[in-house]
Structure formats: structure tokens, C-alpha cells
Design a protein around this motif. Structure first.
Motif, mmCIF file in Angstrom:
data_model
loop_
_atom_site.group_PDB
_atom_site.id
_atom_site.type_symbol
_atom_site.label_atom_id
_atom_site.label_comp_id
_atom_site.label_asym_id
_atom_site.label_seq_id
_atom_site.Cartn_x
_atom_site.Cartn_y
_atom_site.Cartn_z
ATOM 1 N N VAL A 100 63.277 -16.723 -31.617
ATOM 2 C CA VAL A 100 61.851 -16.641 -31.285
ATOM 3 C C VAL A 100 61.546 -17.136 -29.877
ATOM 4 C CG1 VAL A 100 61.097 -18.916 -32.133
ATOM 5 C CG2 VAL A 100 59.551 -16.945 -32.285
ATOM 6 N N ASP A 101 62.374 -17.991 -29.321
ATOM 7 C CA ASP A 101 62.143 -18.420 -27.937
ATOM 8 C C ASP A 101 62.197 -17.233 -26.991
ATOM 9 O OD1 ASP A 101 61.871 -21.006 -28.771
ATOM 10 O OD2 ASP A 101 63.903 -21.620 -28.229
ATOM 11 N N ARG A 102 63.176 -16.368 -27.188
ATOM 12 C CA ARG A 102 63.276 -15.169 -26.354
ATOM 13 C C ARG A 102 62.139 -14.198 -26.675
ATOM 14 N NH1 ARG A 102 69.743 -13.720 -26.739
ATOM 15 N NH2 ARG A 102 70.349 -15.765 -27.545
ATOM 16 N N ALA A 103 61.804 -14.100 -27.962
ATOM 17 C CA ALA A 103 60.728 -13.197 -28.363
ATOM 18 C C ALA A 103 59.402 -13.620 -27.740
ATOM 19 C CB ALA A 103 60.615 -13.171 -29.886
ATOM 20 N N ALA A 104 59.127 -14.921 -27.759
ATOM 21 C CA ALA A 104 57.875 -15.419 -27.179
ATOM 22 C C ALA A 104 57.834 -15.170 -25.677
ATOM 23 C CB ALA A 104 57.709 -16.901 -27.490
ATOM 24 N N ALA A 105 58.957 -15.365 -25.013
ATOM 25 C CA ALA A 105 59.015 -15.130 -23.564
ATOM 26 C C ALA A 105 58.750 -13.669 -23.226
ATOM 27 C CB ALA A 105 60.371 -15.569 -23.018
ATOM 28 N N PRO A 112 64.032 -23.460 -35.457
ATOM 29 C CA PRO A 112 62.677 -23.946 -35.163
ATOM 30 C C PRO A 112 61.728 -23.851 -36.351
ATOM 31 C CG PRO A 112 62.945 -21.743 -34.300
ATOM 32 C CD PRO A 112 64.298 -22.150 -34.832
ATOM 33 N N ALA A 113 62.120 -23.132 -37.390
ATOM 34 C CA ALA A 113 61.260 -22.983 -38.565
ATOM 35 C C ALA A 113 62.132 -22.854 -39.798
ATOM 36 C CB ALA A 113 60.361 -21.756 -38.424
ATOM 37 N N LEU A 114 61.614 -23.329 -40.910
ATOM 38 C CA LEU A 114 62.353 -23.298 -42.173
ATOM 39 C C LEU A 114 61.898 -22.143 -43.055
ATOM 40 C CD1 LEU A 114 64.428 -24.965 -43.917
ATOM 41 C CD2 LEU A 114 62.409 -25.983 -45.003
ATOM 42 N N ALA A 115 60.597 -21.950 -43.152
ATOM 43 C CA ALA A 115 60.042 -20.891 -43.997
ATOM 44 C C ALA A 115 58.572 -20.706 -43.642
ATOM 45 C CB ALA A 115 60.181 -21.243 -45.476
ATOM 46 N N GLY A 116 58.070 -19.501 -43.910
ATOM 47 C CA GLY A 116 56.653 -19.241 -43.736
ATOM 48 C C GLY A 116 56.288 -18.788 -42.332
ATOM 49 N N LEU A 117 54.978 -18.765 -42.084
ATOM 50 C CA LEU A 117 54.418 -18.249 -40.834
ATOM 51 C C LEU A 117 54.157 -19.392 -39.860
ATOM 52 C CD1 LEU A 117 53.462 -15.464 -39.683
ATOM 53 C CD2 LEU A 117 51.153 -16.128 -40.407
ATOM 54 N N THR A 118 54.700 -19.276 -38.661
ATOM 55 C CA THR A 118 54.518 -20.298 -37.627
ATOM 56 C C THR A 118 54.189 -19.609 -36.304
ATOM 57 O OG1 THR A 118 56.927 -20.296 -37.239
ATOM 58 C CG2 THR A 118 56.038 -22.009 -38.681
ATOM 59 N N ARG A 119 53.522 -20.356 -35.427
ATOM 60 C CA ARG A 119 53.146 -19.811 -34.116
ATOM 61 C C ARG A 119 54.039 -20.415 -33.039
ATOM 62 N NH1 ARG A 119 49.162 -17.070 -31.765
ATOM 63 N NH2 ARG A 119 47.992 -16.944 -33.728
ATOM 64 N N HIS A 120 54.399 -19.579 -32.075
ATOM 65 C CA HIS A 120 55.266 -20.003 -30.981
ATOM 66 C C HIS A 120 54.713 -19.435 -29.682
ATOM 67 C CE1 HIS A 120 58.388 -21.427 -33.824
ATOM 68 N NE2 HIS A 120 57.839 -20.494 -34.589
#
Length: 404
Positions: free
Chosen positions: A324-329, A357-365
Motif C-alpha cells: 500500500v505504500d507504493r499504491a498510495a504514492a 501495516p494492517a491486519l484486517a478490515g478497511l484502513t486509510r493510507h
């Protein structure tokens, strides 16, 4: 759905991130974990304040010693070069059993004993026996329940996800997500068929599988994976590789999924168009692909998005949440991942969080990117799920401009 890009090699910026703290710790796990898993429960149940008859102590100690010896040997034969399914089942089951006994021996051996002391209940021997039977009772219940949880068809988890850039024409788009099916030593062909039947009841526009299909080659696990060919979607069935594919001839799995009618999104994307609006559905190989040495396999987000209109919202499939770090960038709107299993057997989730960075569910990055991490549809290794239920996920995409 329209195919608009091709698989491309990764550039130097797409290499795997620096080895994490969890990976460094894992170097020592094969040496110390078996000893801890069996020695701690043995001490708590048989020696700490206990005065069992000698035959009981000797027999119990022999059982724990047997577990200590058999577990690593069986896992080596089951998951090593020999790939013996029967040995894998024995080793994996002992691993799960040892983990549960270890966890509750530590927790109840300290907390319950302290509570009994503070409450003035019993003397040393009595308290030790209470702790012993509590550990055995709790462990037995959790192992039986955890086995049933692992073997059942997952419940459907439904949620609405608003994407600010999603056009009104795509409001209500239904995305079904399965992941980490881990077809393996325990034959789950019937389970697989029931999972696919459940997915078909969701009437999804797009069905996604975000990797870790199986433990073993496509040829070996074909019968368990075959029901995936019955999955229905109104627009597309899409798939990306997970790290376990790269332990078991990943290209064979890519080819089999293609044969079953799924679209392998290997660093490329499709377009979903409806009501005059467009959604980019992209996928990347797992982040471990490059180190596998398999030609042409590597995570390459630039290749996956090549040719896509930057004004269109992007749904990205990537097996591991840490992508997700690359996805957010890159400004991705929603990433779908699995890999974590939600920890699978509590409290293993604390170790998972060292790596992801996340275990389960919806998170914002970042400002735009949402990440949905599934707890997984199947299970890996030990046939238990404790406080980490499996899931089939239905995400309904919502536009802020929707009518009504």
C-alpha cells in the motif's frame, strides 16, 4: 472489461523493501520455537508447583518430548522436498496445538495463578492443579472450536466503500473478494465447491482472488482448485499471485487460473465501464516474485497502470498489505489484499503487525488511498482459526455523486 496493458519488467524502484524486523526474527524461529512451544507447557502443567505421581510426570514429559521431536521432523517431510501430505498434516496440527498450549500456559500460568493468590484461593499445590486443568480445558475448547472455524465455509462480510473519484455510473459496483484459499494437504475440494457456490450468490460484477491459492503445485492441487472455474461474475474474474505461488511453480498457477476462466492481472489492468464512467482494475505480482528468480515475475505498479487515464479511479489487487505504500504514492483509490489471515491463531496477530501495516478490515493510507485487508478464505498450515474468522468479502463501491 477491456484489457489495456501488458506485463512489463520491474524497474529498479520496484524492488522488495528492506528486510523487516519480522523477517530478521524469523531466522531464529526454527531453532527456538519448537523448544519454547513444548517446554513451557510441560513446565507449567507438570512441574511448576506440581506434585504429580511419578508415572504421570514421566508419561506427560514423554508426550511433550515426543511433540518436540515429531513436529519439526513432520513439517520438514511435509513441506520440504518430499512434500508428504500425511506428514504435513501431522506437523501442522502439532504446530497449532503447541501454539495454543504455549499461549494459554503463559497467560493462565501467570494471570490465573496471580488471581488465585490475590483471592486467597488454595495453597501452592491446589493453585497449580487449578491452573493445569484450566490450561488443558481452555486449550481443548479452543482447538475444537478453532478446527471447526477453519473448516467451515466462511461467512460473507459486506461493506460499502465510498471512493471520492468514482463516477455515479459505477455506483453500486459489487466486488467479491476471496483470498488465501491455501488448498493443501487436507483435501478441501468439497469446501472449495461450497465457497464458490456462496460467491455466486453475491451476484458480483467483479470477483477477485488476491493470491495464495494453494500450498503445492497446480498439478497437485488441481482437483481442489477446479471449482474456481464455476465462479460467476457479470464483468470479470481477476487474480494476482501471492507469495505461496512462488513456493510452488507460480507460472503453473497462472496458467491454471487462465484455463479456469480467470484473468491473471500480472502487472496490467482492465477497464470497467458503466454509465459513462470508468474504473481501472489493476493487479501486480506479489512482492516476493522478483526474488523467486522466475523470469518475468515481479511487482511492477508502473507497468500495471501504464496507459490508464490518471483521472480514472483505480482498484488495485496486491496480495500483501505492505504494498500500500507504493499504491498510495501512485494515487491508487482502493487496494485489496489478503496474506495476514487476521493472525489466524490468536495472539499471532502481534507478530503479523511487525511485518504488515494492517491486519484486517478497511484502513486509510495517505490522502486518497484505502486498503481493505481480508482475513482470508482458507487457512495456512495448522487447521485452526482462533479469534480470527475467515471471510468472503463483498465490497459495494459507492460514488459521492450517486443519485438517491
Amino acid at each position: 472489461m477491456t484489457d489495456t496493458s501488458d506485463t512489463r519488467p520491474a524497474d529498479s524502484g520496484a524492488r522488495d523493501p528492506r528486510q523487516s524486523a519480522l523477517h530478521r526474527m524469523m531466522r531464529y524461529v526454527p531453532l527456538i520455537a519448537p523448544v519454547l512451544l513444548w517446554a513451557v507447557p510441560c513446565w507449567v502443567l507438570l512441574y511448576a508447583g506440581q506434585h504429580w505421581p511419578l508415572p504421570v510426570t514421566l508419561a506427560g514429559s514423554a508426550l511433550f518430548a515426543l511433540g518436540l521431536v515429531v513436529m519439526p521432523l513432520a513439517m520438514a517431510r511435509g513441506h520440504g522436498r518430499r512434500q508428504q501430505d500425511a506428514a504435513a498434516i501431522v506437523g501442522d496440527t502439532l504446530l497449532g496445538t503447541g501454539w495454543v498450549l504455549f499461549t494459554w500456559s503463559v497467560l493462565l500460568g501467570v494471570l490465573l495463578r496471580l488471581a488465585l493468590v490475590l483471592a486467597g484461593v488454595g495453597e501452592g499445590q491446589d493453585r497449580a492443579r487449578i491452573v493445569t486443568w484450566a490450561v488443558l480445558g481452555v486449550s481443548a475448547v479452543l482447538l475444537v472450536w478453532g478446527y471447526a472455524e477453519a473448516r467451515r465455509v466462511p461467512r460473507v462480510r459486506r461493506l460499502d466503500v465510498q471512493l471520492p473519484r468514482l463516477g455515479a455510473g459505477l455506483d453500486g459496483t459489487r466486488i467479491a473478494l476471496i483470498t488465501d484459499t491455501h488448498y493443501g494437504p487436507l483435501d478441501r475440494a468439497r469446501w472449495s465447491a461450497r465457497v464458490c457456490e456462496t460467491v455466486n450468490t453475491l451476484e458480483a460484477d467483479v470477483v477477485c482472488h488476491t493470491g495464495d491459492i494453494a500450498d503445492g503445485t497446480a498439478e497437485r492441487r488441481r482437483a481442489q482448485a477446479a471449482p474456481l472455474g464455476t465462479v460467476r461474475a457479470t464483468r470479470a474474474r481477476v487474480y494476482v499471485t501471492g507469495n505461496h505461488e512462488y513456493y510452488s511453480e507460480a507460472q503453473g498457477w497462472v496458467d491454471l487460473m487462465d484455463e479456469l476462466g480467470w484473468e491473471p492481472l500480472r502487472n496490467r489492468h482492465l477497464l470497467m465501464e458503466r454509465g459513462g464512467d470508468t474504473l481501472v482494475v489493476a493487479g501486480v505480482d506479489d512482492v516476493t516474485a522478483e526474488s523467486s528468480g522466475l523470469e518475468g515475475h515481479r511487482a511492477h505498479l508502473d507497468g500495471a497502470l501504464s496507459g490508464a487515464d490518471p483521472d480514472h479511479p483505480v482498484l488495485l489487487l496486491a496480495h500483501q498489505p505492505k504494498f500500500v505504500d507504493r499504491a498510495a504514492a501512485a494515487g491508487v483509490d482502493l487496494q485489496l489484499s489478503g496474506h495476514t489471515h487476521g493472525g489466524q491463531i490468536w495472539p499471532f496477530h502481534h507478530l503479523v503487525r511487525l511485518d504488515q501495516p494492517a491486519l484486517a478490515g478497511l484502513t486509510r493510507h495517505g490522502d486518497r488511498t484505502l486498503l481493505y485487508t481480508s482475513r482470508g478464505t482458507g487457512f495456512w498450515g495448522p487447521p485452526f482459526r482462533v479469534f480470527a474468522p475467515s471471510e468472503i468479502t463483498l465490497l459495494v463501491l459507492r460514488s459521492p455523486d450517486r443519485v438517491g
